[in-house]
Scaffold this motif. Structure first.
Motif, PDB file in Angstrom:
ATOM      1  N   LEU A 347     -89.325  24.971  40.459  1.00 53.52           N
ATOM      2  CA  LEU A 347     -88.683  24.917  39.463  1.00 53.52           C
ATOM      3  C   LEU A 347     -89.125  25.312  38.141  1.00 53.52           C
ATOM      4  CD1 LEU A 347     -86.583  22.440  38.693  1.00 53.52           C
ATOM      5  CD2 LEU A 347     -88.332  20.940  38.297  1.00 53.52           C
ATOM      6  N   GLU A 348     -90.250  25.580  37.737  1.00 54.02           N
ATOM      7  CA  GLU A 348     -90.741  26.127  36.450  1.00 54.02           C
ATOM      8  C   GLU A 348     -90.288  27.309  36.406  1.00 54.02           C
ATOM      9  OE1 GLU A 348     -93.425  22.895  37.512  1.00 54.02           O
ATOM     10  OE2 GLU A 348     -92.700  24.722  38.720  1.00 54.02           O
ATOM     11  N   GLU A 349     -89.764  27.973  37.309  1.00 55.73           N
ATOM     12  CA  GLU A 349     -88.866  29.491  37.022  1.00 55.73           C
ATOM     13  C   GLU A 349     -87.554  29.632  36.992  1.00 55.73           C
ATOM     14  OE1 GLU A 349     -90.597  32.231  39.636  1.00 55.73           O
ATOM     15  OE2 GLU A 349     -92.808  31.887  39.304  1.00 55.73           O
ATOM     16  N   ILE A 350     -86.952  28.305  36.666  1.00 54.91           N
ATOM     17  CA  ILE A 350     -85.413  28.207  36.835  1.00 54.91           C
ATOM     18  C   ILE A 350     -84.781  29.370  35.732  1.00 54.91           C
ATOM     19  CG2 ILE A 350     -85.303  26.349  35.207  1.00 54.91           C
ATOM     20  CD1 ILE A 350     -83.096  25.046  36.837  1.00 54.91           C
ATOM     21  N   ASN A 351     -85.369  29.448  34.605  1.00 51.72           N
ATOM     22  CA  ASN A 351     -84.915  30.266  33.673  1.00 51.72           C
ATOM     23  C   ASN A 351     -84.826  31.770  34.293  1.00 51.72           C
ATOM     24  OD1 ASN A 351     -83.908  28.649  31.298  1.00 51.72           O
ATOM     25  ND2 ASN A 351     -86.103  27.969  31.339  1.00 51.72           N
ATOM     26  N   GLN A 352     -85.820  32.057  34.843  1.00 54.57           N
ATOM     27  CA  GLN A 352     -86.155  33.365  35.349  1.00 54.57           C
ATOM     28  C   GLN A 352     -84.905  33.530  36.398  1.00 54.57           C
ATOM     29  OE1 GLN A 352     -88.388  36.080  34.631  1.00 54.57           O
ATOM     30  NE2 GLN A 352     -86.636  37.141  35.816  1.00 54.57           N
ATOM     31  N   GLY A 353     -84.672  32.545  37.317  1.00 49.84           N
ATOM     32  CA  GLY A 353     -83.626  32.580  38.512  1.00 49.84           C
ATOM     33  C   GLY A 353     -81.977  32.950  37.654  1.00 49.84           C
ATOM     34  N   TYR A 354     -82.047  32.377  36.578  1.00 48.18           N
ATOM     35  CA  TYR A 354     -80.686  32.657  36.019  1.00 48.18           C
ATOM     36  C   TYR A 354     -80.913  33.902  35.193  1.00 48.18           C
ATOM     37  CZ  TYR A 354     -78.517  28.181  37.020  1.00 48.18           C
ATOM     38  OH  TYR A 354     -77.825  27.137  37.510  1.00 48.18           O
ATOM     39  N   GLU A 355     -81.871  34.575  34.623  1.00 48.01           N
ATOM     40  CA  GLU A 355     -82.013  35.792  34.233  1.00 48.01           C
ATOM     41  C   GLU A 355     -81.700  36.873  35.189  1.00 48.01           C
ATOM     42  OE1 GLU A 355     -85.703  36.389  32.291  1.00 48.01           O
ATOM     43  OE2 GLU A 355     -85.343  34.682  30.842  1.00 48.01           O
ATOM     44  N   ASP A 356     -82.210  36.558  36.484  1.00 50.29           N
ATOM     45  CA  ASP A 356     -81.985  37.433  37.690  1.00 50.29           C
ATOM     46  C   ASP A 356     -80.297  37.253  38.059  1.00 50.29           C
ATOM     47  OD1 ASP A 356     -84.861  38.048  37.694  1.00 50.29           O
ATOM     48  OD2 ASP A 356     -85.131  36.786  39.525  1.00 50.29           O
ATOM     49  N   MET A 357     -80.006  36.218  37.872  1.00 52.70           N
ATOM     50  CA  MET A 357     -78.394  36.138  38.373  1.00 52.70           C
ATOM     51  C   MET A 357     -77.717  37.102  37.458  1.00 52.70           C
ATOM     52  SD  MET A 357     -75.729  32.909  38.030  1.00 52.70           S
ATOM     53  CE  MET A 357     -75.948  33.187  36.163  1.00 52.70           C
ATOM     54  N   HIS A 358     -77.988  36.913  35.832  1.00 52.33           N
ATOM     55  CA  HIS A 358     -77.312  37.762  34.949  1.00 52.33           C
ATOM     56  C   HIS A 358     -77.523  39.150  35.221  1.00 52.33           C
ATOM     57  CE1 HIS A 358     -75.255  34.692  32.794  1.00 52.33           C
ATOM     58  NE2 HIS A 358     -76.235  33.897  32.602  1.00 52.33           N
ATOM     59  N   ALA A 359     -78.630  39.606  35.783  1.00 52.94           N
ATOM     60  CA  ALA A 359     -79.019  40.832  35.761  1.00 52.94           C
ATOM     61  C   ALA A 359     -78.398  41.643  37.180  1.00 52.94           C
ATOM     62  CB  ALA A 359     -80.485  41.006  35.851  1.00 52.94           C
ATOM     63  N   GLY A 360     -77.656  40.670  37.978  1.00 50.87           N
ATOM     64  CA  GLY A 360     -77.221  40.960  39.211  1.00 50.87           C
ATOM     65  C   GLY A 360     -78.076  41.434  40.142  1.00 50.87           C
ATOM     66  N   LEU A 361     -79.141  40.680  40.207  1.00 55.67           N
ATOM     67  CA  LEU A 361     -80.230  40.676  41.304  1.00 55.67           C
ATOM     68  C   LEU A 361     -80.171  39.925  42.421  1.00 55.67           C
ATOM     69  CD1 LEU A 361     -83.438  41.072  39.098  1.00 55.67           C
ATOM     70  CD2 LEU A 361     -82.046  42.988  39.751  1.00 55.67           C
ATOM     71  N   ASN A 362     -79.344  38.647  42.046  1.00 55.38           N
ATOM     72  CA  ASN A 362     -79.448  37.692  43.226  1.00 55.38           C
ATOM     73  C   ASN A 362     -77.681  37.668  43.795  1.00 55.38           C
ATOM     74  OD1 ASN A 362     -82.054  37.240  43.048  1.00 55.38           O
ATOM     75  ND2 ASN A 362     -81.407  35.488  41.956  1.00 55.38           N
TER      76      ASN A 362
END
Length: 370
Positions: A347-362
């Motif tokens: 949960l603490e890395e939720i913002n990283q998850g969304y950054e990865d989404m925007h970067a097209g990584l996920n």
């Protein structure tokens, strides 16, 4: 009790992980311990301010799976220990839409943005303030209280990190091809955007027998995975996809185009409109900025070619029907879910998850709870 949750304090803003107070379940409500939550783009729209929520602070998340830990008075269909997938539209069963089999359009869907429970009150609080809950469920929280109607029971043998995906992204994409576009065997379809929703539009079109499933995405690894998930062709942008569709249909164009990009604009829909045949359908599944209006399409063509632009929420399906169906297709090997989960995050890395989404990584990032 207290629970850790990802809280949006302002919009635009970032998710901040902290503790909030959680009330006990009231009548027809249950307490759920969340195990996994998909990082759907819809919640990012709230954080970016593309779509406004009525109550801040706000705990997001609507694509979740977990275990019922306690039930309030009047709960009849669930008991402690049941494994569930959340539905962000808690169908009332009595409004015009539910009565006609359109639970996805239930009037309770308005609660996705108001943040309250069905009775208009709140179960989450922080520093004396009410906290809004996304879709009545708030799956970006270790624990959550939600309506019984927001829970769809699933079998015990389905992993939580894939089960959560059938709460939104999977049936939304699947239904966009199968229900909203009405694809039938032999059709040609273009799917614009092959992330956590579009990849399932690919799978749905393949399952019902489309002859050509043409995927469009600027990210190479998404195009590669789309080919493994059922696409017959893949391009970085829509123009060559439209040219291919016309070349194999005697110049007519695709039977349908499904738009599942991250943030839709009128231009996306106009390009899809130009790519379909007479009597064809453009399905607008992706959400856009609430203040943007206008689709630059030729009005004479709209009329004389009898084309249709169709909005679609939840793939035009009812959660109580679609969730068990998607689970069944997965268990039979007809629907790929494991392949959709690119990475899991605490949960603490939720913002990283969304950054990865925007970067097209996920394709889909998933928050998992210990």
């Amino acid at each position: 009790m207290r629970t850790r949750a990802a809280v949006l304090w302002e919009a635009p803003g970032r998710w901040e992980v902290g503790e909030v107070e959680l009330d006990e379940p009231r009548e027809n409500e249950v307490l759920v311990q969340l195990a996994a939550s998909g990082l759907c783009h819809s919640d990012d729209h709230f954080a970016k301010g593309d779509i406004s929520v009525a109550t801040l602070p706000f705990v997001g998340g609507h694509e979740g799976a977990g275990v019922v830990e306690a039930v309030g008075p009047g709960v009849r269909t669930l008991k402690p220990g049941d494994r569930i997938v959340t539905s962000f539209v808690p169908g009332c069963g009595r409004c015009r839409w539910c009565a006609s089999g359109q639970q996805n359009l239930c009037d309770n869907g308005a609660l996705m943005l108001t943040g309250s429970q069905l009775d208009g009150t709140f179960r989450m609080h922080v520093d004396g303030r009410d906290v809004g809950q996304g879709g009545c469920v708030s799956t970006f929280s270790e624990w959550s209280v939600m309506p019984e109607a927001s829970c769809v029971k699933i079998d015990d043998d389905v992993p939580f990190q894939v089960a959560c995906l059938v709460g939104c992204g999977v049936p939304t994409g699947w239904g966009s091809s199968v229900r909203a576009a009405g694809i039938v065997p032999g059709d040609v379809i273009i799917i614009v955007g092959t992330g956590g929703v579009g990849m399932n539009a690919v799978q749905g079109a393949r399952y019902v027998g489309a002859t050509r499933v043409i995927a469009v995405d600027p990210v190479p690894f998404k195009r590669e995975l789309a080919m493994k998930m059922g696409a017959t062709d893949a391009f970085a942008d829509i123009e060559p996809a439209a040219e291919l569709a016309r070349s194999i249909t005697n110049g007519q164009g695709a039977d349908a185009a499904v738009v599942t990009v991250g943030v839709v604009t009128g231009q996306h829909l106009a390009q899809a409109f130009a790519a379909i045949r007479k009597g064809g359908t453009v399905v607008a599944t992706a959400a856009g900025n609430q203040n943007e209006t206008g689709i630059p399409v030729n009005l004479l063509e709209l009329t004389m070619y009898q084309k249709r632009i169709q909005g679609a929420i939840y793939g035009m399906g009812s959660p109580v029907r679609e969730i068990p169906l998607m689970i069944d297709l997965y268990k039979r090997g007809d629907l790929k879910l494991d392949e959709l989960v690119t990475r899991t995050y605490p949960l603490e890395e939720i913002n990283q998850g969304y950054e990865d989404m925007h970067a097209g990584l996920n394709i889909r990032g998933v928050v998992t709870f210990n």
